[in-house]
Design an enzyme around this catalytic site. Structure first.
Site, mmCIF file in Angstrom:
data_model
loop_
_atom_site.group_PDB
_atom_site.id
_atom_site.type_symbol
_atom_site.label_atom_id
_atom_site.label_comp_id
_atom_site.label_asym_id
_atom_site.label_seq_id
_atom_site.Cartn_x
_atom_site.Cartn_y
_atom_site.Cartn_z
ATOM 1 N N ASP A 193 45.285 -40.864 -1.735
ATOM 2 C CA ASP A 193 44.532 -41.126 -0.511
ATOM 3 C C ASP A 193 43.994 -39.778 -0.012
ATOM 4 O O ASP A 193 44.313 -38.710 -0.544
ATOM 5 C CB ASP A 193 45.404 -41.841 0.542
ATOM 6 C CG ASP A 193 44.520 -42.568 1.568
ATOM 7 O OD1 ASP A 193 43.297 -42.294 1.617
ATOM 8 O OD2 ASP A 193 45.039 -43.409 2.338
HETATM 9 C C1 BGC Z 1 42.205 -44.133 4.112
HETATM 10 C C2 BGC Z 1 41.832 -44.927 2.888
HETATM 11 C C3 BGC Z 1 40.380 -44.711 2.556
HETATM 12 C C4 BGC Z 1 40.123 -43.227 2.376
HETATM 13 C C5 BGC Z 1 38.706 -42.892 1.983
HETATM 14 C C6 BGC Z 1 41.751 -42.695 4.022
HETATM 15 O O1 BGC Z 1 41.901 -42.044 5.229
HETATM 16 O O2 BGC Z 1 43.593 -44.206 4.288
HETATM 17 O O3 BGC Z 1 42.096 -46.281 3.105
HETATM 18 O O4 BGC Z 1 40.047 -45.416 1.397
HETATM 19 O O5 BGC Z 1 40.424 -42.582 3.600
HETATM 20 O O6 BGC Z 1 37.824 -43.092 3.001
#
Ligand code: BGC
Length: 717
Positions: free
Chosen positions: A260
């Site tokens: 993530d």
């Molecule tokens: C979130 C994810 C997301 C990623 C990319 C993160 O902060 O937890 O769910 O896919 O950002 O935007």
């Protein structure tokens, strides 16, 4: 823009390209960046130091970087573009939690295919969805992004979404990849506070939190995203039990794992890595293939390799996964799309119609005293009040991506457009979070009105990532607004547009009807207008229990019995019954999981189990007769729950094992067959072996998780 590779998506091609790559180019494939990264992005793409970009909506910008990758870099390997297309690209569907209220995976699949089309045509190759985290705590803002509290319902929807995102033949020669997230247990953040620690037993992980992930992977999901939290003290992004023992070894997943956002870098804040180099090492050991914005892989993998701490074989394996994915999606041959085609399909009539179909089924009618709804607006005066009645921003919900406000009708506008010979008077009363209640303006529009539609709830920014709440009341002065309306004596329909279940306990008695509208997307306004006047008969059922108070949280139907259940006669100690309950609150939610009303009225008739006993390899077949006792066509959700009476470990008081959404004409009776698979009530024994134990099981059939018992069957050895 020329394309360098034709018909090259074969294993031999991947071998040959891997052989040609320098170490720097290989590491580049493991790096994912967004446009906010403080580097010279163009030069990095040109030198092959970036394999993926994400969060880019504009197709021209995508093409700009793709052109650099394909036509100006040494090897011309295309970028893979990731985006969070969580519930719509331009045409916005209801938030995922609302979609789950439809209990209609087929319809969700149809609608999400439409979303896939818009995203693919606009240059997205990789969707960071489905988010399948089971959530039993509505304080957690990300409950909006998932399918609620139940692993069985969650698994069915997870599969549907993966099929939709990875569907063939949406754009010739190209496909999109799904990314199931966030692995795993993220929804159980302690106190409902986003990013907080998670402390869960292996049993809970296997029985509650894993099933939707397994369902997504079994449906062919090509990629998986790690999570931010620490699971039992080991951060998920470096958790080898999760990412190696379970995912790679036990489940045999060989697809791409992406961290993530900065989750590798955050291993430093978790306190398990001293610096980015150590963080990179820990993530690599957990076989995380790609670093999303972590500043770890791009700058430290080479040193770790030189120092002998990681193996070249691991890098090659991770790079091969990235290249395989790019090849499977058709990116080598078709790295560009036609931007004009995208413009043609965005918000097309067909897409808006599909979005509306799903939004129609996402509305949950929770109360309807004296059949106030449906309401015939002809010749009537309607008072529309509340801060969300004329708001087209909030109803698009969190993660609204490229949602178009100019094409989103408010509830007030939709009512004014659809109703004929109706006087509609509007007073906002207060803002969502503001401290001032303009009670006079509200009283004015209420005076002489036949009915009041009071639309309250949360702004889009009050749920979703990093938006947890400690209080679940209506924010600001909205509670006072509803109380003011209730006192007027005008029959009132309370419409709640929010990203999560709210605590509405004090307000429900004062209103005649209650509709959970959630954040319904592009067509939210039209849907409420249609539900109110009966063009749409609501059919949504809750995918999550609605709490009576914050102190009950987590409140969910599939809890264990405990040794002193509230229903049983309690043990008398100190002259008092001792039971598992609160002194000052009921154990029951305000509305149970699975609950939802209709303008029609349904009844379960005869339930006949095919046999009294079954082996664990057989389907348990049950014929259920369902009747629409009313004079209006409608849909409901028939739900079957099972309880294992005596097992080798404590089991939930009941668990959902089967459901079907059913439409019945007025007066119609249908006989349906429920086919329950024993694996859905199997569990892990004390040695963590999956078993379906012989014994007696109670079965409950109805329209929500309080369904009455309909029979008993046994499982023989
Ligand atoms: C979130 C994810 C997301 C990623 C990319 C993160 O902060 O937890 O769910 O896919 O950002 O935007």
């Amino acid at each position: 823009m020329k394309i360098r590779y034709q018909n090259q998506s074969t294993p031999q091609f991947l071998d040959s390209i891997l052989e040609t790559m320098t170490l720097e180019e290989k590491i580049g494939q493991l790096v994912q960046a967004d446009l906010s990264w403080d580097v010279d992005l163009e030069s990095m793409v040109r030198s092959g130091a970036i394999g993926s970009l994400f969060t880019i909506k504009d197709v021209n910008l995508i093409h700009h970087y793709q052109d650099i990758a394909v036509n100006q870099s040494r090897l011309g390997i295309p970028l893979i573009i990731g985006n969070d297309v969580i519930h719509g690209f331009k045409t916005i569907l209801p938030i995922p939690l609302a979609q789950a209220c439809s209990w209609n995976p087929g319809l969700i699949e149809e609608a999400e295919r439409m979303v896939t089309k818009e995203a693919l045509y606009a240059g997205t190759h990789w969707n960071f969805a489905p988010m399948v985290d089971v959530a039993r705590d509505p304080r957690w803002g990300r409950i909006a992004e998932g399918s609620g509290e139940d692993p069985f319902l969650g698994a069915a929807i997870a599969e549907a979404r993966v099929r939709a995102y990875q569907a063939e033949a949406i754009l010739p020669g190209r496909k999109m990849a799904a990314c199931v997230k966030h692995f795993a247990g993220y929804g159980a953040a302690i106190g409902g506070k986003d990013y907080n620690s998670v402390d869960l037993s292996e049993r809970s992980m296997r029985e509650v939190y894993f099933p939707p992930f397994q369902a997504a992977l079994n449906a062919g999901c090509k990629t998986l995203m790690t999570a931010f939290h620490d699971l039992n003290a080991i951060p998920a992004t470096a958790n080898t039990w999760l990412l190696v023992d379970m995912l790679r070894k036990e489940w045999g997943f060989d697809g791409l794992v992406v961290s993530d956002f900065d989750a590798i870098g955050e291993l430093i804040h978790h306190g398990i890595a001293a610096d980015h180099k150590e963080a990179a090492l820990l993530a690599a050991r957990a076989q995380v293939d790609m670093d999303m914005m972590g500043n770890a892989y791009p700058f430290h993998l080479k040193t770790l390799l030189d120092e002998g701490k990681i193996e070249l074989d691991w890098i090659n394996c991770a790079v091969r996964r990235v290249l395989t994915l790019k090849a499977e999606l058709g990116l080598f041959e078709h790295p560009f799309v036609d931007p004009l085609q995208a413009e043609e399909i965005f918000l097309s009539e067909a897409h808006v119609k599909t979005a509306k179909k799903l939004a129609d089924e996402s509305i949950v009618l929770l109360k309807n005293d004296n059949h106030l709804l449906p309401f015939d607006p002809k010749g009537k005066t309607i008072a529309v009040v509340g801060p969300l009645a004329n708001d087209c921003t909030s109803i698009l919900g969190c993660w609204r991506f490229a949602g178009d406000l100019t094409r989103t009708e408010t509830i007030l506008d939709a009512m004014s457009r659809t109703y004929r010979d109706t006087t509609i008077r509007f007073a906002q009363g207060c803002t969502v979070t503001g401290e001032i209640l303009n009670a006079d303006s509200v009283s004015k529009v209420l005076e002489g009105a036949d009915v009041c539609v009071c639309v309250v709830g949360e702004e889009e920014s009050m749920s979703g990532e990093a938006h947890s709440r400690a209080f679940l009341d209506l924010p600001g002065q909205q509670k006072a607004l509803v109380e003011h309306v209730s006192k007027s004596g005008v029959p009132t329909v309370l419409v709640v547009a929010s990203g999560r279940p709210l605590v509405l306990t004090d307000l429900v008695p004062g209103v005649d009807a209650l509709l959970m509208a959630w954040h319904g997307g592009t067509t939210a306004g039209a849907v409420i207008a249609d539900v109110f006047c009966g063009v749409i008969n609501p059919s949504g059922h809750l995918p999550v229990s609605m709490p009576r108070s914050i102190g009950q949280i987590p409140v969910y139907y599939a809890h264990n019995s405990t040794g002193r259940p509230v229903e049983a006669r309690g043990v008398i100690q100190f002259n008092r019954e001792h039971k598992s309950k609160y002194l000052d609150e009921s154990n029951e939610p305000l509305y149970p999981f699975g609950f939802g009303l209709s303008y029609a009225h349904f009844k379960i008739g005869e339930v006949v189990l095919e046999k009294e006993s079954f082996t664990k390899n057989e389907q348990i077949l049950m014929r259920i007769s369902v009747q629409n006792e009313s004079n209006i066509r409608g849909a409901t959700v028939v739900q079957v729950y099972v309880r294992d009476r005596v097992a080798s470990v404590a089991r939930p008081v009941r668990q959902l094992v089967w459901f079907e959404k059913l439409t019945l004409d007025r007066g119609e009776t249908k006989k349906i067959t429920a086919a329950i698979l024993p694996k859905h009530f199997g569990f892990y024994d004390p040695s963590m072996t999956f078993v379906i134990e012989p014994g007696v099981y109670d079965v409950f059939v109805g329209f929500d998780s309080k369904a009455p018992q309909a029979g008993t069957f046994s499982i023989t050895g």
